[in-house]
Design a protein around this motif. Structure first.
Motif, mmCIF file in Angstrom:
data_model
loop_
_atom_site.group_PDB
_atom_site.id
_atom_site.type_symbol
_atom_site.label_atom_id
_atom_site.label_comp_id
_atom_site.label_asym_id
_atom_site.label_seq_id
_atom_site.Cartn_x
_atom_site.Cartn_y
_atom_site.Cartn_z
ATOM 1 N N ASP A 51 58.957 18.991 40.062
ATOM 2 C CA ASP A 51 59.029 19.138 38.595
ATOM 3 C C ASP A 51 60.120 20.104 38.135
ATOM 4 O O ASP A 51 60.743 19.884 37.092
ATOM 5 N N PRO A 52 60.396 21.203 38.871
ATOM 6 C CA PRO A 52 61.436 22.128 38.401
ATOM 7 C C PRO A 52 62.855 21.558 38.462
ATOM 8 O O PRO A 52 63.775 22.126 37.868
ATOM 9 N N LEU A 53 63.039 20.431 39.159
ATOM 10 C CA LEU A 53 64.380 19.893 39.371
ATOM 11 C C LEU A 53 64.784 18.902 38.291
ATOM 12 O O LEU A 53 63.956 18.141 37.787
ATOM 13 N N SER A 54 66.068 18.902 37.974
ATOM 14 C CA SER A 54 66.607 17.885 37.085
ATOM 15 C C SER A 54 66.707 16.565 37.843
ATOM 16 O O SER A 54 66.517 16.516 39.068
ATOM 17 N N VAL A 55 67.017 15.489 37.134
ATOM 18 C CA VAL A 55 67.129 14.176 37.772
ATOM 19 C C VAL A 55 68.209 14.191 38.855
ATOM 20 O O VAL A 55 67.996 13.712 39.974
ATOM 21 N N ARG A 56 69.372 14.759 38.559
ATOM 22 C CA ARG A 56 70.441 14.801 39.541
ATOM 23 C C ARG A 56 70.087 15.717 40.713
ATOM 24 O O ARG A 56 70.422 15.433 41.863
ATOM 25 N N GLU A 57 69.397 16.807 40.426
ATOM 26 C CA GLU A 57 68.974 17.704 41.502
ATOM 27 C C GLU A 57 67.986 17.012 42.430
ATOM 28 O O GLU A 57 67.998 17.232 43.642
ATOM 29 N N ARG A 58 67.139 16.140 41.879
ATOM 30 C CA ARG A 58 66.218 15.381 42.722
ATOM 31 C C ARG A 58 66.990 14.444 43.637
ATOM 32 O O ARG A 58 66.630 14.252 44.805
ATOM 33 N N ASP A 59 68.048 13.842 43.112
ATOM 34 C CA ASP A 59 68.888 12.967 43.937
ATOM 35 C C ASP A 59 69.485 13.746 45.106
ATOM 36 O O ASP A 59 69.470 13.288 46.251
ATOM 37 N N VAL A 60 70.011 14.932 44.816
ATOM 38 C CA VAL A 60 70.615 15.769 45.845
ATOM 39 C C VAL A 60 69.552 16.199 46.862
ATOM 40 O O VAL A 60 69.787 16.189 48.073
ATOM 41 N N PHE A 61 68.378 16.573 46.370
ATOM 42 C CA PHE A 61 67.278 16.986 47.249
ATOM 43 C C PHE A 61 66.955 15.895 48.259
ATOM 44 O O PHE A 61 66.862 16.151 49.464
ATOM 45 N N LEU A 62 66.764 14.672 47.781
ATOM 46 C CA LEU A 62 66.351 13.581 48.668
ATOM 47 C C LEU A 62 67.440 13.242 49.680
ATOM 48 O O LEU A 62 67.153 12.977 50.849
ATOM 49 N N LEU A 63 68.691 13.261 49.262
ATOM 50 C CA LEU A 63 69.781 12.963 50.187
ATOM 51 C C LEU A 63 69.939 14.064 51.233
ATOM 52 O O LEU A 63 70.148 13.785 52.415
ATOM 53 N N LYS A 120 77.499 21.005 46.056
ATOM 54 C CA LYS A 120 77.143 22.351 46.503
ATOM 55 C C LYS A 120 76.434 23.132 45.405
ATOM 56 O O LYS A 120 75.480 23.869 45.660
ATOM 57 N N THR A 121 76.900 22.974 44.169
ATOM 58 C CA THR A 121 76.274 23.657 43.030
ATOM 59 C C THR A 121 74.830 23.180 42.852
ATOM 60 O O THR A 121 73.908 23.983 42.685
ATOM 61 N N HIS A 122 74.651 21.857 42.878
ATOM 62 C CA HIS A 122 73.300 21.306 42.737
ATOM 63 C C HIS A 122 72.404 21.734 43.890
ATOM 64 O O HIS A 122 71.221 22.066 43.692
ATOM 65 N N LEU A 123 72.960 21.761 45.110
ATOM 66 C CA LEU A 123 72.159 22.115 46.280
ATOM 67 C C LEU A 123 71.695 23.562 46.207
ATOM 68 O O LEU A 123 70.539 23.870 46.522
ATOM 69 N N ARG A 124 72.576 24.450 45.779
ATOM 70 C CA ARG A 124 72.177 25.852 45.616
ATOM 71 C C ARG A 124 71.043 25.973 44.609
ATOM 72 O O ARG A 124 70.098 26.742 44.799
ATOM 73 N N SER A 125 71.140 25.216 43.519
ATOM 74 C CA SER A 125 70.100 25.241 42.497
ATOM 75 C C SER A 125 68.776 24.707 43.047
ATOM 76 O O SER A 125 67.701 25.257 42.780
ATOM 77 N N VAL A 126 68.849 23.642 43.840
ATOM 78 C CA VAL A 126 67.647 23.055 44.434
ATOM 79 C C VAL A 126 66.953 24.057 45.349
ATOM 80 O O VAL A 126 65.734 24.267 45.270
#
Length: 228
Positions: free
Chosen positions: A165-177, A199-205
């Motif tokens: 839930d804390p992740l944005s849609v794009r962050e969820r994509d990065v998380f799963l990959l 890298k920015t999204h991954l750090r946020s995740v």
């Protein structure tokens, strides 16, 4: 960083209760021009104290020791670094068994990877350099098999999507990959974005999920049944 700092030897700490094994690793590390042995400990309690007083670049941590085991020591060292706002150490867990539940617990506690104690010397040296550079290492074999095997022992009814839930849609994509083991470049290609954006999204995740390493992210995904 100055040239002198960038070329400084990697300081390696060794934590293991077997003197003969320590002697072999000591000679191996000391034979390398780009490494030096920072200190040795024969139990986790000593390692915790020495890590606070003389932080090394990389720690080789046996998981099964008397007094304090390697998992507890890893968690204690990481918690202390978090509390003090200090740089978190890079810890390589050492195990005798490839499918060791303690490996999963060590990764969840903060280890940057794990190796079998029977690993070839060249592989161990390469692992130290790889972890020092900021990447994870695993024993030969599939890390996904390890975490999938461990996840089967946890009674969970199904995927726990609420943890995302804390992740944005794009962050969820990065998380799963990332949880599937894709590299930054492969994720960038898949999502049609730059590696810098990945890298920015991954750090946020990692920050939002409260995990410190990509290996912890993989473990997190299996723990919550997010990879099927």
């Amino acid at each position: 960083m100055t040239l002198a700092e960038s070329s400084a030897p990697i300081s390696v700490a060794l934590v293991d209760d077997q003197p003969l094994f320590r002697a072999g690793i000591r000679m191996l590390v000391q034979s390398q021009l780009d490494m030096r042995l920072a200190w040795e400990a024969d139990d986790g309690g000593q390692a915790v104290a020495l890590a606070a007083a003389r932080p090394p670049d990389v720690m080789l941590m046996d998981l099964r020791m008397p007094v304090m085991d390697g998992v507890t020591a890893t968690r204690t060292i990481w918690d202390a670094a978090t509390r003090d706002g200090a740089e978190k150490p890079k810890i390589i867990a050492l195990t005798t068994f490839n499918r060791d539940q303690a490996v999963v617990e060590a990764v969840q506690a903060g280890a940057s990877g794990y190796l079998l104690k029977s690993a070839e010397p060249e592989f161990l040296l390469a692992a130290i350099r790889t972890v020092h550079a900021g990447y994870s290492v695993i024993a030969p074999g599939s890390v996904h098999d390890l975490f999938q095997h461990a996840a089967r022992t946890v009674p969970v009814a199904g995927p726990d999507l609420s943890v995302l839930d804390p992740l944005s849609v794009r962050e969820r994509d990065v998380f799963l990959l990332a949880a599937k083991g894709l590299s930054n470049s492969a994720m960038a290609e898949s999502l049609f974005v730059s590696e810098a954006t990945v890298k920015t999204h991954l750090r946020s995740v990692l920050t939002k999920l409260g995990v410190g390493t990509r290996l912890q992210l993989v473990s997190f995904a299996y723990e919550h049944r997010l990879l099927g």
